[in-house]
Design a protein around this motif. Structure first.
Motif, mmCIF file in Angstrom:
data_model
loop_
_atom_site.group_PDB
_atom_site.id
_atom_site.type_symbol
_atom_site.label_atom_id
_atom_site.label_comp_id
_atom_site.label_asym_id
_atom_site.label_seq_id
_atom_site.Cartn_x
_atom_site.Cartn_y
_atom_site.Cartn_z
ATOM 1 N N THR A 11 0.853 -1.171 0.000
ATOM 2 C CA THR A 11 0.000 0.000 0.000
ATOM 3 C C THR A 11 0.893 1.226 0.000
ATOM 4 O OG1 THR A 11 -1.979 0.963 1.017
ATOM 5 C CG2 THR A 11 -0.297 0.102 2.516
ATOM 6 N N ARG A 12 0.325 2.346 -0.263
ATOM 7 C CA ARG A 12 1.111 3.569 -0.378
ATOM 8 C C ARG A 12 1.878 3.867 0.902
ATOM 9 N NH1 ARG A 12 -2.663 7.957 -3.515
ATOM 10 N NH2 ARG A 12 -2.257 9.152 -1.650
ATOM 11 N N ARG A 13 3.054 4.461 0.709
ATOM 12 C CA ARG A 13 3.868 5.006 1.798
ATOM 13 C C ARG A 13 4.570 3.945 2.636
ATOM 14 N NH1 ARG A 13 5.102 8.531 -0.659
ATOM 15 N NH2 ARG A 13 5.924 9.625 1.117
ATOM 16 N N CYS A 14 4.930 2.848 1.989
ATOM 17 C CA CYS A 14 5.685 1.780 2.665
ATOM 18 C C CYS A 14 6.970 1.471 1.901
ATOM 19 C CB CYS A 14 4.812 0.534 2.817
ATOM 20 S SG CYS A 14 3.467 0.717 4.002
ATOM 21 N N ALA A 15 7.614 2.497 1.372
ATOM 22 C CA ALA A 15 8.898 2.396 0.671
ATOM 23 C C ALA A 15 8.814 1.631 -0.639
ATOM 24 C CB ALA A 15 9.975 1.804 1.571
ATOM 25 N N SER A 16 7.659 1.578 -1.238
ATOM 26 C CA SER A 16 7.516 0.807 -2.471
ATOM 27 C C SER A 16 8.348 1.380 -3.616
ATOM 28 C CB SER A 16 6.046 0.682 -2.875
ATOM 29 O OG SER A 16 5.462 1.949 -2.993
ATOM 30 N N SER A 17 8.428 2.685 -3.758
ATOM 31 C CA SER A 17 9.231 3.265 -4.846
ATOM 32 C C SER A 17 10.703 2.912 -4.667
ATOM 33 C CB SER A 17 9.067 4.785 -4.896
ATOM 34 O OG SER A 17 7.734 5.113 -5.205
ATOM 35 N N TRP A 18 11.196 3.006 -3.457
ATOM 36 C CA TRP A 18 12.584 2.660 -3.159
ATOM 37 C C TRP A 18 12.846 1.181 -3.453
ATOM 38 C CZ3 TRP A 18 14.539 -0.689 0.607
ATOM 39 C CH2 TRP A 18 15.926 -0.614 0.810
ATOM 40 N N LEU A 19 11.929 0.316 -3.003
ATOM 41 C CA LEU A 19 12.110 -1.114 -3.214
ATOM 42 C C LEU A 19 11.973 -1.473 -4.693
ATOM 43 C CD1 LEU A 19 12.756 -3.835 -2.010
ATOM 44 C CD2 LEU A 19 10.322 -4.110 -1.443
ATOM 45 N N HIS A 20 11.047 -0.834 -5.385
ATOM 46 C CA HIS A 20 10.929 -1.043 -6.837
ATOM 47 C C HIS A 20 12.281 -0.838 -7.507
ATOM 48 C CE1 HIS A 20 6.904 -1.748 -8.452
ATOM 49 N NE2 HIS A 20 6.407 -0.956 -7.540
ATOM 50 N N ASN A 98 4.410 1.005 10.407
ATOM 51 C CA ASN A 98 3.540 1.407 11.511
ATOM 52 C C ASN A 98 2.272 2.000 10.891
ATOM 53 O OD1 ASN A 98 2.325 3.593 13.158
ATOM 54 N ND2 ASN A 98 3.811 2.929 14.673
ATOM 55 N N PRO A 99 1.093 1.443 11.198
ATOM 56 C CA PRO A 99 -0.124 1.843 10.491
ATOM 57 C C PRO A 99 -0.505 3.318 10.659
ATOM 58 C CG PRO A 99 -0.596 0.173 12.164
ATOM 59 C CD PRO A 99 0.869 0.364 12.148
ATOM 60 N N VAL A 100 -0.247 3.888 11.813
ATOM 61 C CA VAL A 100 -0.584 5.308 12.023
ATOM 62 C C VAL A 100 0.361 6.191 11.216
ATOM 63 C CG1 VAL A 100 -0.751 7.161 13.730
ATOM 64 C CG2 VAL A 100 -1.562 4.865 14.306
ATOM 65 N N LEU A 101 1.649 5.876 11.253
ATOM 66 C CA LEU A 101 2.617 6.660 10.481
ATOM 67 C C LEU A 101 2.387 6.500 8.981
ATOM 68 C CD1 LEU A 101 5.842 6.056 12.577
ATOM 69 C CD2 LEU A 101 4.279 8.021 12.640
ATOM 70 N N ARG A 102 1.962 5.314 8.554
ATOM 71 C CA ARG A 102 1.636 5.102 7.158
ATOM 72 C C ARG A 102 0.467 5.985 6.741
ATOM 73 N NH1 ARG A 102 -1.184 4.351 3.329
ATOM 74 N NH2 ARG A 102 -2.933 4.436 4.735
ATOM 75 N N ALA A 103 -0.584 6.007 7.566
ATOM 76 C CA ALA A 103 -1.764 6.820 7.265
ATOM 77 C C ALA A 103 -1.400 8.305 7.226
ATOM 78 C CB ALA A 103 -2.861 6.563 8.293
ATOM 79 N N TYR A 104 -0.562 8.753 8.150
ATOM 80 C CA TYR A 104 -0.159 10.162 8.165
ATOM 81 C C TYR A 104 0.676 10.505 6.924
ATOM 82 C CZ TYR A 104 1.432 14.696 9.732
ATOM 83 O OH TYR A 104 1.689 16.045 9.803
ATOM 84 N N ASP A 106 0.487 9.008 4.081
ATOM 85 C CA ASP A 106 -0.468 8.969 2.977
ATOM 86 C C ASP A 106 -1.259 10.281 2.926
ATOM 87 O OD1 ASP A 106 -1.921 7.973 0.829
ATOM 88 O OD2 ASP A 106 -2.888 6.372 1.963
ATOM 89 N N TYR A 107 -1.625 10.789 4.081
ATOM 90 C CA TYR A 107 -2.318 12.081 4.176
ATOM 91 C C TYR A 107 -1.462 13.196 3.568
ATOM 92 C CZ TYR A 107 -3.179 16.450 6.833
ATOM 93 O OH TYR A 107 -3.353 17.759 7.213
ATOM 94 N N LEU A 108 -0.173 13.245 3.945
ATOM 95 C CA LEU A 108 0.715 14.278 3.405
ATOM 96 C C LEU A 108 0.878 14.140 1.892
ATOM 97 C CD1 LEU A 108 3.468 14.326 6.185
ATOM 98 C CD2 LEU A 108 1.589 15.973 5.848
ATOM 99 N N LYS A 109 1.009 12.906 1.426
ATOM 100 C CA LYS A 109 1.124 12.684 -0.022
ATOM 101 C C LYS A 109 -0.168 13.097 -0.722
ATOM 102 C CE LYS A 109 2.064 9.441 -3.684
ATOM 103 N NZ LYS A 109 2.722 8.239 -4.096
ATOM 104 N N SER A 110 -1.293 12.783 -0.126
ATOM 105 C CA SER A 110 -2.587 13.136 -0.716
ATOM 106 C C SER A 110 -2.742 14.647 -0.837
ATOM 107 C CB SER A 110 -3.728 12.546 0.110
ATOM 108 O OG SER A 110 -3.687 11.139 0.054
ATOM 109 N N ILE A 111 -2.199 15.383 0.123
ATOM 110 C CA ILE A 111 -2.210 16.849 0.025
ATOM 111 C C ILE A 111 -1.336 17.294 -1.142
ATOM 112 C CG2 ILE A 111 -1.440 18.991 1.140
ATOM 113 C CD1 ILE A 111 -2.411 17.789 3.801
ATOM 114 N N ARG A 112 -0.110 16.749 -1.224
ATOM 115 C CA ARG A 112 0.810 17.111 -2.322
ATOM 116 C C ARG A 112 0.207 16.805 -3.687
ATOM 117 N NH1 ARG A 112 4.422 14.602 1.069
ATOM 118 N NH2 ARG A 112 4.660 12.812 -0.296
ATOM 119 N N MET A 113 -0.539 15.713 -3.775
ATOM 120 C CA MET A 113 -1.121 15.301 -5.052
ATOM 121 C C MET A 113 -2.456 15.984 -5.346
ATOM 122 S SD MET A 113 -0.152 11.255 -5.005
ATOM 123 C CE MET A 113 -0.787 10.951 -6.651
ATOM 124 N N GLY A 114 -2.933 16.797 -4.409
ATOM 125 C CA GLY A 114 -4.200 17.488 -4.606
ATOM 126 C C GLY A 114 -5.423 16.614 -4.372
#
Length: 183
Positions: A11-20, A98-104, A106-114
């Motif tokens: 899911t988003r915000r779990c280092a997927s781009s780095w691991l990719h 950590n699920p809370v840090l992941r959600a937070y 994701d929230y910051l990314k969602s703001i950046r992405m509009g």
């Protein structure tokens, strides 16, 4: 045509781009640069399309496909079943945070992405956009994968281990995949 030996879900915000990037650059791993999202967002495409997308990478020791949408709440049950129906021998891996840090995050990314108004607080955002929380409910998201594949076909890696020591984390991933450690 070859089906992947391993499929990464997440899911988003779990280092997927780095691991990719780390997986893509490994000389023994065949993997498209980005996720194909075939079993989720691109499920209307035919299996032939998916296998053709993987074909340029199939000559490597290990073939991997990794799409974070495979663990999105709206897709995970169907994705697990479809992968299992096509190839029940597929190995599944995921990086969890950590699920809370992941959600937070994701929230910051969602703001950046509009996707979320920049003036909304995290507290209000999780009330209005329950996907922020649903994407962190790992037990619910992974249940179908465990139902179909069982414990022995699923490997969970922990995001915080990347933060502690990314070389050690990659060594563990490469060992799991059965490829040489190429730090």
């Amino acid at each position: 045509m070859k089906f992947p030996d391993y499929i990464g879900i997440g899911t988003r915000r779990c280092a997927s781009s780095w691991l990719h990037e780390a997986l893509y650059s490994h000389p023994e791993i065949g993997k498209p640069r980005r996720g194909l999202h075939f079993f989720s967002e691109n499920r209307v495409k035919k299996l032939e399309w998916y296998l053709n997308e993987l074909k340029p990478y199939a000559d490597k020791k290990v073939l991997i496909e990794y799409s974070v949408t495979y663990m999105y709440p709206e897709y995970c049950n169907l994705v697990a079943k479809t992968i299992y129906d096509i190839n029940p021998d597929t190995n599944i891996f995921v990086v969890l945070r950590n699920p809370v840090l992941r959600a937070y995050s994701d929230y910051l990314k969602s703001i950046r992405m509009g996707e979320i108004n920049k003036n909304i607080t995290f507290k209000d955002a999780i009330k209005q956009n329950n996907l922020l929380i649903k994407r962190s409910r790992y037990k619910n998201l992974l249940q179908s994968y465990y139902d179909y594949f069982g414990d022995n076909k699923i490997k969970i890696f922990i995001y915080e281990d990347i933060v502690k020591n990314n070389s050690s984390f990659l060594s563990e991933v490469f060992e799991y995949l059965g490829v040489n450690n190429t730090k």
